[in-house]
Design an enzyme around this catalytic site. Sequence first.
Site, PDB file in Angstrom:
ATOM      1  N   ASP A   1       0.763  -1.125  -0.079  1.00  0.00           N
ATOM      2  CA  ASP A   1      -0.043   0.110  -0.098  1.00  0.00           C
ATOM      3  C   ASP A   1       0.880   1.333  -0.099  1.00  0.00           C
ATOM      4  O   ASP A   1       2.122   1.326  -0.057  1.00  0.00           O
ATOM      5  CB  ASP A   1      -0.835  -0.107   1.089  1.00  0.00           C
ATOM      6  CG  ASP A   1      -2.396   0.772   0.834  1.00  0.00           C
ATOM      7  OD1 ASP A   1      -2.462   1.706   0.464  1.00  0.00           O
ATOM      8  OD2 ASP A   1      -3.300  -0.100   1.022  1.00  0.00           O
TER       9      ASP A   1
ATOM     10  N   GLU B   1      -9.755   3.168  -5.502  1.00  0.00           N
ATOM     11  CA  GLU B   1      -9.487   4.432  -5.183  1.00  0.00           C
ATOM     12  C   GLU B   1      -8.439   5.064  -6.019  1.00  0.00           C
ATOM     13  O   GLU B   1      -7.126   5.015  -5.463  1.00  0.00           O
ATOM     14  CB  GLU B   1      -9.144   4.309  -3.604  1.00  0.00           C
ATOM     15  CG  GLU B   1     -10.404   4.111  -2.546  1.00  0.00           C
ATOM     16  CD  GLU B   1     -10.065   4.245  -1.428  1.00  0.00           C
ATOM     17  OE1 GLU B   1     -10.774   4.556  -0.579  1.00  0.00           O
ATOM     18  OE2 GLU B   1      -9.138   3.621  -0.770  1.00  0.00           O
TER      19      GLU B   1
ATOM     20  N   ASP C   1     -11.685  -2.249  11.179  1.00  0.00           N
ATOM     21  CA  ASP C   1     -10.795  -1.090  11.597  1.00  0.00           C
ATOM     22  C   ASP C   1     -11.874  -0.160  12.195  1.00  0.00           C
ATOM     23  O   ASP C   1     -11.096   0.615  13.123  1.00  0.00           O
ATOM     24  CB  ASP C   1     -10.139  -0.513  10.392  1.00  0.00           C
ATOM     25  CG  ASP C   1     -10.937  -0.281   9.145  1.00  0.00           C
ATOM     26  OD1 ASP C   1     -11.814  -0.947   8.834  1.00  0.00           O
ATOM     27  OD2 ASP C   1     -10.577   0.742   8.497  1.00  0.00           O
TER      28      ASP C   1
ATOM     29  N   TRP D   1      -7.942  -3.253   8.379  1.00  0.00           N
ATOM     30  CA  TRP D   1      -6.848  -2.136   7.747  1.00  0.00           C
ATOM     31  C   TRP D   1      -6.406  -1.655   9.060  1.00  0.00           C
ATOM     32  O   TRP D   1      -6.960  -1.655  10.318  1.00  0.00           O
ATOM     33  CB  TRP D   1      -7.867  -1.068   7.172  1.00  0.00           C
ATOM     34  CG  TRP D   1      -8.609  -1.391   5.954  1.00  0.00           C
ATOM     35  CD1 TRP D   1      -9.969  -1.561   5.977  1.00  0.00           C
ATOM     36  CD2 TRP D   1      -8.129  -1.706   4.629  1.00  0.00           C
ATOM     37  NE1 TRP D   1     -10.370  -2.107   4.756  1.00  0.00           N
ATOM     38  CE2 TRP D   1      -9.196  -2.229   4.002  1.00  0.00           C
ATOM     39  CE3 TRP D   1      -6.804  -1.928   4.258  1.00  0.00           C
ATOM     40  CZ2 TRP D   1      -9.106  -2.632   2.408  1.00  0.00           C
ATOM     41  CZ3 TRP D   1      -6.414  -2.289   2.784  1.00  0.00           C
ATOM     42  CH2 TRP D   1      -7.708  -2.789   2.095  1.00  0.00           C
TER      43      TRP D   1
ATOM     44  N   HIS E   1      -2.779   3.558  -4.758  1.00  0.00           N
ATOM     45  CA  HIS E   1      -2.089   3.094  -3.374  1.00  0.00           C
ATOM     46  C   HIS E   1      -0.922   2.297  -3.563  1.00  0.00           C
ATOM     47  O   HIS E   1      -0.461   1.260  -2.873  1.00  0.00           O
ATOM     48  CB  HIS E   1      -2.992   1.915  -2.627  1.00  0.00           C
ATOM     49  CG  HIS E   1      -4.271   2.539  -2.226  1.00  0.00           C
ATOM     50  ND1 HIS E   1      -4.389   3.132  -1.027  1.00  0.00           N
ATOM     51  CD2 HIS E   1      -5.786   2.418  -2.550  1.00  0.00           C
ATOM     52  CE1 HIS E   1      -5.651   3.567  -0.609  1.00  0.00           C
ATOM     53  NE2 HIS E   1      -6.318   3.201  -1.711  1.00  0.00           N
TER      54      HIS E   1
ATOM     55  N   TYR F   1     -16.041  -4.001   7.853  1.00  0.00           N
ATOM     56  CA  TYR F   1     -14.827  -3.236   8.100  1.00  0.00           C
ATOM     57  C   TYR F   1     -14.547  -3.218   9.724  1.00  0.00           C
ATOM     58  O   TYR F   1     -14.983  -2.425  10.463  1.00  0.00           O
ATOM     59  CB  TYR F   1     -14.951  -1.819   7.415  1.00  0.00           C
ATOM     60  CG  TYR F   1     -14.516  -1.887   6.211  1.00  0.00           C
ATOM     61  CD1 TYR F   1     -14.763  -2.786   5.219  1.00  0.00           C
ATOM     62  CD2 TYR F   1     -13.351  -0.818   5.652  1.00  0.00           C
ATOM     63  CE1 TYR F   1     -14.480  -2.994   4.023  1.00  0.00           C
ATOM     64  CE2 TYR F   1     -13.043  -0.909   4.241  1.00  0.00           C
ATOM     65  CZ  TYR F   1     -13.420  -1.949   3.421  1.00  0.00           C
ATOM     66  OH  TYR F   1     -12.874  -2.055   2.127  1.00  0.00           O
TER      67      TYR F   1
HETATM   68  C1  ACM Z   1     -10.894  -0.267   0.188  1.00  0.00           C
HETATM   69  O1  ACM Z   1     -11.153  -0.255   1.544  1.00  0.00           O
HETATM   70  N1  ACM Z   1     -10.405   0.987  -0.147  1.00  0.00           N
HETATM   71  C2  ACM Z   1     -11.089  -1.268  -0.396  1.00  0.00           C
END
Ligand code: ACM
Length: 497
Positions: free
Chosen positions: A172, A297, A390, A437, A233, A388
């Site tokens: 990343d 992104e 995180d 993440w 990224h 998610y």
């Molecule tokens: C992501 O959370 N940008 C895949």
Amino acid sequence: MVLPPAKIVQAHKGELSLPNNQMRLDIEEGIPGFIKHRLKSELGFLGLDMLHPEVTSQSIPALRGWLDPDCLPEHPEGYRIEISPGGITFSSSTVLGLGHACTTLRYLVAKVDLSGKKASIQPMILEDWPSYAWRGMHLDVARHFFPVETIKRYLDILALHKINRFHWHLTDDQGWRLEIPILPRLTEIGGWRTGADGKKYGGFYTAQDVKEVLIYAQYLGIVVVPEIEMPGHVRALLAAYPDLCCTEEAQSVPSTWGVFDDVLCVGREETFRVVRTILDYVCELFPGKYVHFGGDEVPLKRWNACPHCQRTVMEEYLLGTASLQGWFTTRIAAYLAEKGKIAIGWDEILEGEPPEGTAIMAWRSEEHGANAAKAGYPVIMSPGRYCYFDHSQGGDGEPEAFPAVLPLERVLQFNPMPPKLDKAHHSNILGGQANLWTERIATPEHLEYMLLPRLTALASNLWHGKPDEGTVRAELPRHLELLSRLGYNYRALEHDR
Ligand code: ACM
Ligand code: ZN
């Protein structure tokens, strides 16, 4: 009961006594040695002694395992456990199924009081199989790096929940974590950053490290899915090879978070040459069939101003700069498919036309997943609203809370099947996974805290096929007791806090 919940098909009368907390471990020849090893170490840890089948008295009940092609043949991960007053047998048509049986035996034995010498287990027959083939958990090792020992411990936790895919987010903006010997700068430069405190931070995995993880994962029945992010990224890659950025300007590996303007210049053949070199290496190192190439992104700012990228828009008859991302990811997916891999990308790759069979990881919403399934692609559901990890678990006392909240209660309600998807397309949903993440997670303890017990809820729904709140809630306290015995750090349930 156990988590994920298993199906008890019959309860037997009587009881199976375990004098002196001993059993004879009788595993059919031909079954890989790690199955026996798992039982010895996992059940041994709980206090049940596993003795050699021949040297010990026949009066000690046997724990027998065997591969049976007729055992639930329509469910490749399925298994059967029969506990009778005479002993325990477990079987499956696959080694994967035997591994799940080991995990279930671990739960069953954990419930037995082995503090005296007169333990017993209630007889039953249990037949069990998962509803979804893809039961995944992701880990970002780029924002914060975690050594092989932590990865193995993470895999232990996944196996305990019958998770069978480990999505290893290896690159990343803030770090490149996979050594690629013919592109040494990726890790020499891209593996390190200077933190806000002025200290150097980073690390990376060698081929030897990866092989160690792959073998460990295989023992646990987990497929490792590497992710190499592109074309966004990639700041760590650009720090190592600035010529691959539209601006060609020298840049550092960032130590802040977010989405950055600097991305791969997709208008130069040199970019594809480097990317192919990286993917060739990854495909060889990771023998599994899946390779994730990111694809999410990507800001258009650099591409808009780059003569190479603009020339590509013209030469490829693209509608505009915004079409470059899909055009690039389609090319990469096709390259991986040619190499015999199943390419996986985040749902933005559907802005292009990835080849048939490319798997879509739906993260932006359930609707993105439903649309991908309708278009005929295999889909892994990982919508941010439910998956998610995180995001903060809510309440007080969160270490460095993330602004968004994902409480356990919502994960308990996660249905991997998108609500608006018609039945004809259900078979395109491979399953689901949660993502972890690590912008705000720097230690193994915090990692476990963010994972547990939300993973328990997710894994139960993936195994069971839909939310099963009642069962999971009823079992959670006992499950947390086991996590605690095993030394894992988890977030206590609300009423225990
Ligand atoms: C992501 O959370 N940008 C895949
Ligand atoms: Zn460019």
